[in-house]
Design a protein around this motif. Structure first.
Motif, PDB file in Angstrom:
ATOM      1  N   SER A 129      17.165  74.428  80.149  1.00 20.07           N
ATOM      2  CA  SER A 129      15.697  74.452  80.175  1.00 20.07           C
ATOM      3  C   SER A 129      15.106  74.182  78.799  1.00 20.07           C
ATOM      4  O   SER A 129      14.110  73.445  78.673  1.00 20.07           O
ATOM      5  CB  SER A 129      15.210  75.806  80.715  1.00 20.07           C
ATOM      6  N   TYR A 130      15.703  74.748  77.761  1.00 21.90           N
ATOM      7  CA  TYR A 130      15.159  74.542  76.414  1.00 21.90           C
ATOM      8  C   TYR A 130      15.414  73.114  75.936  1.00 21.90           C
ATOM      9  O   TYR A 130      14.566  72.519  75.245  1.00 21.90           O
ATOM     10  CB  TYR A 130      15.754  75.551  75.441  1.00 21.90           C
ATOM     11  N   LEU A 131      16.569  72.549  76.259  1.00 28.77           N
ATOM     12  CA  LEU A 131      16.812  71.156  75.881  1.00 28.77           C
ATOM     13  C   LEU A 131      15.873  70.216  76.612  1.00 28.77           C
ATOM     14  O   LEU A 131      15.382  69.223  76.044  1.00 28.77           O
ATOM     15  CB  LEU A 131      18.275  70.794  76.187  1.00 28.77           C
ATOM     16  N   GLU A 132      15.608  70.522  77.883  1.00 24.42           N
ATOM     17  CA  GLU A 132      14.648  69.699  78.634  1.00 24.42           C
ATOM     18  C   GLU A 132      13.249  69.826  78.044  1.00 24.42           C
ATOM     19  O   GLU A 132      12.498  68.828  77.945  1.00 24.42           O
ATOM     20  CB  GLU A 132      14.651  70.124  80.100  1.00 24.42           C
ATOM     21  N   ALA A 133      12.890  71.059  77.618  1.00 23.75           N
ATOM     22  CA  ALA A 133      11.575  71.249  77.000  1.00 23.75           C
ATOM     23  C   ALA A 133      11.474  70.505  75.673  1.00 23.75           C
ATOM     24  O   ALA A 133      10.419  69.951  75.325  1.00 23.75           O
ATOM     25  CB  ALA A 133      11.321  72.744  76.794  1.00 23.75           C
ATOM     26  N   LEU A 134      12.573  70.468  74.923  1.00 25.85           N
ATOM     27  CA  LEU A 134      12.578  69.701  73.673  1.00 25.85           C
ATOM     28  C   LEU A 134      12.442  68.212  73.941  1.00 25.85           C
ATOM     29  O   LEU A 134      11.712  67.501  73.233  1.00 25.85           O
ATOM     30  CB  LEU A 134      13.867  69.995  72.900  1.00 25.85           C
ATOM     31  N   ASP A 135      13.145  67.716  74.970  1.00 25.46           N
ATOM     32  CA  ASP A 135      13.039  66.294  75.296  1.00 25.46           C
ATOM     33  C   ASP A 135      11.636  65.917  75.738  1.00 25.46           C
ATOM     34  O   ASP A 135      11.136  64.818  75.418  1.00 25.46           O
ATOM     35  CB  ASP A 135      14.044  65.943  76.400  1.00 25.46           C
ATOM     36  N   GLY A 178       8.911  67.349  74.838  1.00 20.41           N
ATOM     37  CA  GLY A 178       7.932  67.647  73.804  1.00 20.41           C
ATOM     38  C   GLY A 178       7.138  68.909  74.052  1.00 20.41           C
ATOM     39  O   GLY A 178       6.155  69.173  73.342  1.00 20.41           O
ATOM     40  N   VAL A 179       7.542  69.687  75.052  1.00 20.88           N
ATOM     41  CA  VAL A 179       6.831  70.931  75.334  1.00 20.88           C
ATOM     42  C   VAL A 179       7.089  71.948  74.240  1.00 20.88           C
ATOM     43  O   VAL A 179       6.207  72.741  73.880  1.00 20.88           O
ATOM     44  CB  VAL A 179       7.248  71.482  76.710  1.00 20.88           C
ATOM     45  N   ARG A 180       8.318  71.952  73.708  1.00 24.45           N
ATOM     46  CA  ARG A 180       8.672  72.867  72.623  1.00 24.45           C
ATOM     47  C   ARG A 180       9.153  72.058  71.428  1.00 24.45           C
ATOM     48  O   ARG A 180       9.606  70.916  71.561  1.00 24.45           O
ATOM     49  CB  ARG A 180       9.774  73.850  73.055  1.00 24.45           C
ATOM     50  N   THR A 181       9.049  72.695  70.291  1.00 19.96           N
ATOM     51  CA  THR A 181       9.582  72.104  69.066  1.00 19.96           C
ATOM     52  C   THR A 181      10.801  72.901  68.624  1.00 19.96           C
ATOM     53  O   THR A 181      10.969  74.069  68.993  1.00 19.96           O
ATOM     54  CB  THR A 181       8.523  72.138  67.949  1.00 19.96           C
ATOM     55  N   PHE A 182      11.623  72.272  67.806  1.00 17.27           N
ATOM     56  CA  PHE A 182      12.858  72.926  67.374  1.00 17.27           C
ATOM     57  C   PHE A 182      12.545  73.844  66.192  1.00 17.27           C
ATOM     58  O   PHE A 182      12.897  73.579  65.050  1.00 17.27           O
ATOM     59  CB  PHE A 182      13.894  71.872  66.979  1.00 17.27           C
ATOM     60  N   ASP A 183      11.883  74.944  66.511  1.00 15.96           N
ATOM     61  CA  ASP A 183      11.522  75.902  65.473  1.00 15.96           C
ATOM     62  C   ASP A 183      12.565  77.012  65.418  1.00 15.96           C
ATOM     63  O   ASP A 183      13.598  76.952  66.091  1.00 15.96           O
ATOM     64  CB  ASP A 183      10.124  76.476  65.745  1.00 15.96           C
ATOM     65  N   ASP A 184      12.269  78.040  64.610  1.00 12.58           N
ATOM     66  CA  ASP A 184      13.238  79.131  64.442  1.00 12.58           C
ATOM     67  C   ASP A 184      13.463  79.893  65.742  1.00 12.58           C
ATOM     68  O   ASP A 184      14.603  80.286  66.055  1.00 12.58           O
ATOM     69  CB  ASP A 184      12.759  80.088  63.351  1.00 12.58           C
TER      70      ASP A 184
END
Length: 381
Positions: free
Chosen positions: A178-184, A186-192
């Motif tokens: 889910s997080y990798l899909e959100a990164l792809d 653009g829903v989430r950014t690769f933050d801390d």
């Protein structure tokens, strides 16, 4: 003239190669019986006439007289009829007994062969009944049954382990996906925060791999046990000393009480691991200001008990029977937050049973604490 060439022994062996053990045994017994009968007949034929003639001479009967000839003919017929009938009956009885024994042995071997073939085909619930042919055959049946039992246990462990591992892996894999899909997207950014969540998921997968190996080795008793004489007091003291700092940092009181320090023959490292798991479990589920007590006492003349009791959150009655199951958690969210993987108590039970002991859990209910009791034999393992 061409010399007669005897049949090679190899041809006889090849002829018997396809025959069953029962056939070979019956043929061997038949040869023995016929050989004994022929030997008896030859001995009687060689000795009886000479002895008979000696007695005729001692009786004063001329060997060349008609009377001697008549008596000798009667004796010969009596020998032929009596010995022939006796040998025939003896041979028939011997062959009948040999046939009965051969059938019983063959039936037992066939049962063992059929059972082992079923076991080899994966039917580990197959068992061999005792043939009643003696201690050796009974030992063979017991060995085959024990082999089937161990294979069944190993296969059950493997299946449960794969099912449990697949169930436990779903959550971290779903988190990663889910997080990798959100990164792809653009829903989430690769933050801390994202980095920590992804790292926690990968760490959990790594811990699951280590845990499944540990519980497998413990349940299959592959963890080597090196028993040496020690005392329960020394085990309790070593376990308490190892975790005292962690208890102090959380504000949980840790007490030890050794009513009877009994000599036991155990592996101190493995029993230390058992007590360490129980003390870690008690610390996770006991809030600041609570108390954990480790006690040792002699329960019976040949048994000793080591108890780890806490004043923590307690356990509901419907969870007690499943505490030692692999990956089982009475409170899933709480244990995952504290890093519990659900196999510590499983390994604990396997190690205790490897020392020919047993472990049981008791709690009066939620909020009323829990008590784990290890029972070990006093005699040498």
């Amino acid at each position: 003239m061409n010399p007669q060439i005897p049949a090679p022994r190899g041809s006889v062996r090849r002829a018997l190669a396809g025959s069953s053990f029962g056939t070979r045994l019956f043929l061997a017994l038949t040869v023995v019986v016929v050989g004994c009968a022929a030997s008896a007949w030859l001995v009687a034929s060689a000795l009886a006439p000479g002895i008979f003639h000696d007695h005729l001479g001692q009786a004063g009967i001329d060997h060349n007289s008609s009377q001697a000839a008549h008596v000798e003919e009667a004796f010969a017929w009596a020998i032929v009829l009596a010995w022939g009938l006796a040998v025939g009956i003896a041979v028939l009885l011997a062959l009948a007994v040999s046939w009965y024994i051969t059938r019983r042995v063959q039936r037992s071997l066939t049962a063992v062969t059929t059972s082992t073939a079923r076991i080899a085909g994966g039917r580990y619930d197959t068992r061999v009944t005792s043939p009643g042919l003696g201690r050796e055959f009974d030992d063979l049946a017991l060995t085959v049954n024990e082999l089937a039992r161990r294979l069944d246990a190993t296969e059950s462990t493997r299946r449960r382990m794969l099912a449990d591992l697949g169930h436990e892996m779903r959550t971290p894999i779903a988190t990663l996906d889910s997080y990798l899909e959100a990164l792809d997207d653009g829903v989430r950014t690769f933050d801390d925060d994202t980095r920590q969540i992804l790292r926690a998921a990968t760490h959990r997968l790594g811990r699951l791999a280590q845990d499944i190996t540990a519980v497998s080795r413990a349940e299959e008793h592959l963890t080597r046990i090196r028993p040496v004489p020690t005392t329960t007091g020394a085990l309790v003291t070593a376990a308490v000393d190892a975790v005292h700092e962690r208890y102090d940092s959380k504000g949980v009181a840790l007490h030890s009480r050794v009513d009877d320090s009994v000599v036991v023959t155990v592996d101190p490292d493995r029993l230390g691991q058992v007590l360490g798991n129980l003390l870690d479990n008690a610390l996770r589920h006991t809030a600041c200001g609570g108390t954990v007590t480790v006690a040792s006492r002699k329960a019976h003349t040949d048994r000793v008990e080591i108890t780890v009791a806490d004043t923590g959150e307690g356990i509901a009655a419907d969870h007690l029977d499943h505490l030692f199951d692999r990956f089982y958690r009475a409170d899933t969210a709480r244990d995952r937050r504290h890093g519990g993987s659900g196999i510590g108590l499983t390994i604990t039970r396997a190690l205790v049973e490897a020392h020919h002991g047993r472990i049981r859990a008791h709690s009066d209910g939620p909020g009323r604490g829990a008590r784990f009791t290890i029972e070990l034999p006093v005699i040498a393992v």
